[in-house]
Design an enzyme around this catalytic site. Structure first.
Site, PDB file in Angstrom:
ATOM      1  N   SER A  19      61.026  13.648 -33.936  1.00  0.00           N
ATOM      2  CA  SER A  19      60.871  14.581 -32.809  1.00  0.00           C
ATOM      3  C   SER A  19      60.585  13.760 -31.561  1.00  0.00           C
ATOM      4  O   SER A  19      60.233  12.585 -31.634  1.00  0.00           O
ATOM      5  CB  SER A  19      59.723  15.560 -33.070  1.00  0.00           C
ATOM      6  OG  SER A  19      58.479  14.869 -33.077  1.00  0.00           O
ATOM      7  N   LEU A  27      55.996  11.983 -34.884  1.00  0.00           N
ATOM      8  CA  LEU A  27      55.389  12.690 -33.753  1.00  0.00           C
ATOM      9  C   LEU A  27      55.043  11.672 -32.673  1.00  0.00           C
ATOM     10  O   LEU A  27      54.423  10.646 -32.962  1.00  0.00           O
ATOM     11  CB  LEU A  27      54.117  13.424 -34.218  1.00  0.00           C
ATOM     12  CG  LEU A  27      53.269  14.082 -33.130  1.00  0.00           C
ATOM     13  CD1 LEU A  27      54.041  15.173 -32.401  1.00  0.00           C
ATOM     14  CD2 LEU A  27      51.993  14.671 -33.739  1.00  0.00           C
ATOM     15  N   ILE A  74      53.625   7.930 -36.219  1.00  0.00           N
ATOM     16  CA  ILE A  74      53.309   8.189 -34.815  1.00  0.00           C
ATOM     17  C   ILE A  74      54.229   7.307 -33.969  1.00  0.00           C
ATOM     18  O   ILE A  74      54.306   6.100 -34.184  1.00  0.00           O
ATOM     19  CB  ILE A  74      51.827   7.890 -34.498  1.00  0.00           C
ATOM     20  CG1 ILE A  74      50.890   8.694 -35.436  1.00  0.00           C
ATOM     21  CG2 ILE A  74      51.537   8.179 -33.031  1.00  0.00           C
ATOM     22  CD1 ILE A  74      51.039  10.204 -35.361  1.00  0.00           C
ATOM     23  N   LYS A  75      54.918   7.938 -33.012  1.00  0.00           N
ATOM     24  CA  LYS A  75      55.861   7.203 -32.181  1.00  0.00           C
ATOM     25  C   LYS A  75      55.146   6.586 -30.977  1.00  0.00           C
ATOM     26  O   LYS A  75      54.458   7.284 -30.233  1.00  0.00           O
ATOM     27  CB  LYS A  75      56.983   8.129 -31.696  1.00  0.00           C
ATOM     28  CG  LYS A  75      57.939   8.544 -32.794  1.00  0.00           C
ATOM     29  CD  LYS A  75      58.953   9.558 -32.310  1.00  0.00           C
ATOM     30  CE  LYS A  75      60.241   8.917 -31.884  1.00  0.00           C
ATOM     31  NZ  LYS A  75      61.305   9.921 -31.634  1.00  0.00           N
ATOM     32  N   ILE A  76      55.323   5.281 -30.842  1.00  0.00           N
ATOM     33  CA  ILE A  76      54.755   4.527 -29.722  1.00  0.00           C
ATOM     34  C   ILE A  76      55.903   3.782 -29.043  1.00  0.00           C
ATOM     35  O   ILE A  76      56.695   3.135 -29.722  1.00  0.00           O
ATOM     36  CB  ILE A  76      53.680   3.524 -30.208  1.00  0.00           C
ATOM     37  CG1 ILE A  76      52.509   4.268 -30.850  1.00  0.00           C
ATOM     38  CG2 ILE A  76      53.196   2.636 -29.075  1.00  0.00           C
ATOM     39  CD1 ILE A  76      51.445   3.369 -31.457  1.00  0.00           C
TER      40      ILE A  76
END
Length: 370
Positions: free
Chosen positions: A46, A108, A139-141
């Site tokens: 996403s 996310l 977790i998207k960084i």
């Protein structure tokens, strides 16, 4: 004999197909479960633009917005309550895939407004990781210079990380170093590293969109549509070197997994290209391709699965060398794309928060406004 599903067939070549899309209707209607079962879908990503369409474009989230607004939370806090609900439900649907393989992840993203702020990025990444409370979430960084230290710290903290907004080869090498350093830090702290997963998401079609305009100006149309795939093939060679190195082997002995390369932005933006261009060309082992729904449907219908990622690796290097000769600096291109990429996520993120504000105003509860 019935022809095997094209998407499932990609898995035989060692590549996982993830869906670059998420909304509540897809999750709750049974459609996502069907894609997992019938296409062998193995993950989901996403981003702010995807959530903006989902929340602004339907009434599916209204009731939860009204309920959460009762807690007097700001719009960003409300958004992450909605997002965490969706991410958890999607992660649970991918649970059987996760249990049976090293796949089944749902991603996310931290706020795109934090792309240049390391400390706030790691703070929010940690907070989201705890809130979601699912082992098969990433977790998207972003792969900004400031994001690198946040990536390293997140890995050290035991957070699965999907590195996003990655365009350049030098930055990709820095991302792999951040991953390995994070694992080394975690080991030094006395913690296990065998449960940590990470992917490095290389954005592709946007490279061609920008470079092709430059090629047209310079009259070098023979390279049109070739540069993104050349970059991806070069990135894969870097992947093999890094994760075949002695440094990684030491970590692998402690249970570390390679950080897979993920091909992102793989929907075709130029109508003169095949709609399966960025899938067909980049099938190879230990990789992921995250595709939008229309590309998934196109590939199911007329894709040609075959392992091609390592074909013409020399030609890929030559393509990038020729680019330099004709006066196109790929480092400048990727720096521009990174800046534009942040802005392209900031805008829908702000629109999303505005949509939540407007939906709050229509709440039948309204006590939060008192």
């Amino acid at each position: 004999m019935m022809k095997m599903n094209n998407i499932k067939q990609i898995h035989e070549f060692g590549q996982s197909i993830w869906l670059d899309f998420l909304d509540r209707k897809l999750i709750r209607s049974g459609e996502l479960k069907k894609l997992i079962e019938e296409d062998g879908l193995r993950g989901m990503t996403s981003n702010p633009a995807i959530f903006e369409k989902a929340i602004s474009g339907s009434a599916d989230y209204d009731e939860q917005i009204w309920e959460v607004a009762e807690k007097h939370q700001n719009n960003e806090a409300i958004f992450y309550e909605l997002a965490v609900t969706d991410i958890r439900e999607a992660a649970d649907l991918f649970g059987p895939v996760f249990a049976a393989s090293q796949d089944g992840y749902v991603s996310l993203e931290v706020s795109p407004h934090l792309a240049r702020d390391s400390s706030r990025t790691i703070r929010q990444a940690t907070e989201l990781w705890r809130k979601v409370d699912r082992k098969n979430v990433m977790i998207k960084i972003p792969a900004t210079a400031e994001g690198l230290s946040a990536i390293r710290r997140a890995i050290c903290e035991g957070i699965n990380v999907n590195i996003t907004l990655l365009f350049g080869l030098d930055r990709y090498e820095a991302v792999t170093d951040a991953y390995l350093s994070g694992l080394e830090d975690r080991l030094a702290d006395g913690h296990p590293i065998d449960q940590i997963a990470s992917v490095a998401s290389f954005f592709l079609s946007r490279i061609d969109v920008l470079v092709d305009q430059m090629l047209e100006t310079k009259g070098h149309l023979e390279l049109k549509g070739e540069v993104a795939i050349a970059c991806a093939k070069q990135a894969y060679q870097i992947y093999k070197q890094v994760f075949g190195s002695e440094r990684f082997k030491k970590l692998q002995e402690k249970g570390a997994r390679p950080q897979r390369v993920l091909w992102a932005s793989t929907g075709t933006k130029d109508p003169s290209f095949a709609d399966t261009k960025y899938v067909d060309a980049l099938i190879g082992p230990e990789t992921v391709n995250t595709v939008p729904p229309e590309t998934l449907e196109a590939y199911r219908d007329h894709g040609h699965p075959e392992s091609r990622l390592e074909q013409d690796a020399d030609l890929a290097a030559q393509t990038l060398a020729r680019l330099k000769k004709i006066g196109i600096n790929i480092d400048e291109v990727t720096a521009q794309l990174e800046n534009e990429g942040i802005e392209k996520f900031n805008k829908p993120y702000d629109q999303l928060l505005q949509a939540i504000e407007e939906k709050k105003a229509r709440s039948p509860l309204k006590s939060y406004a008192l």
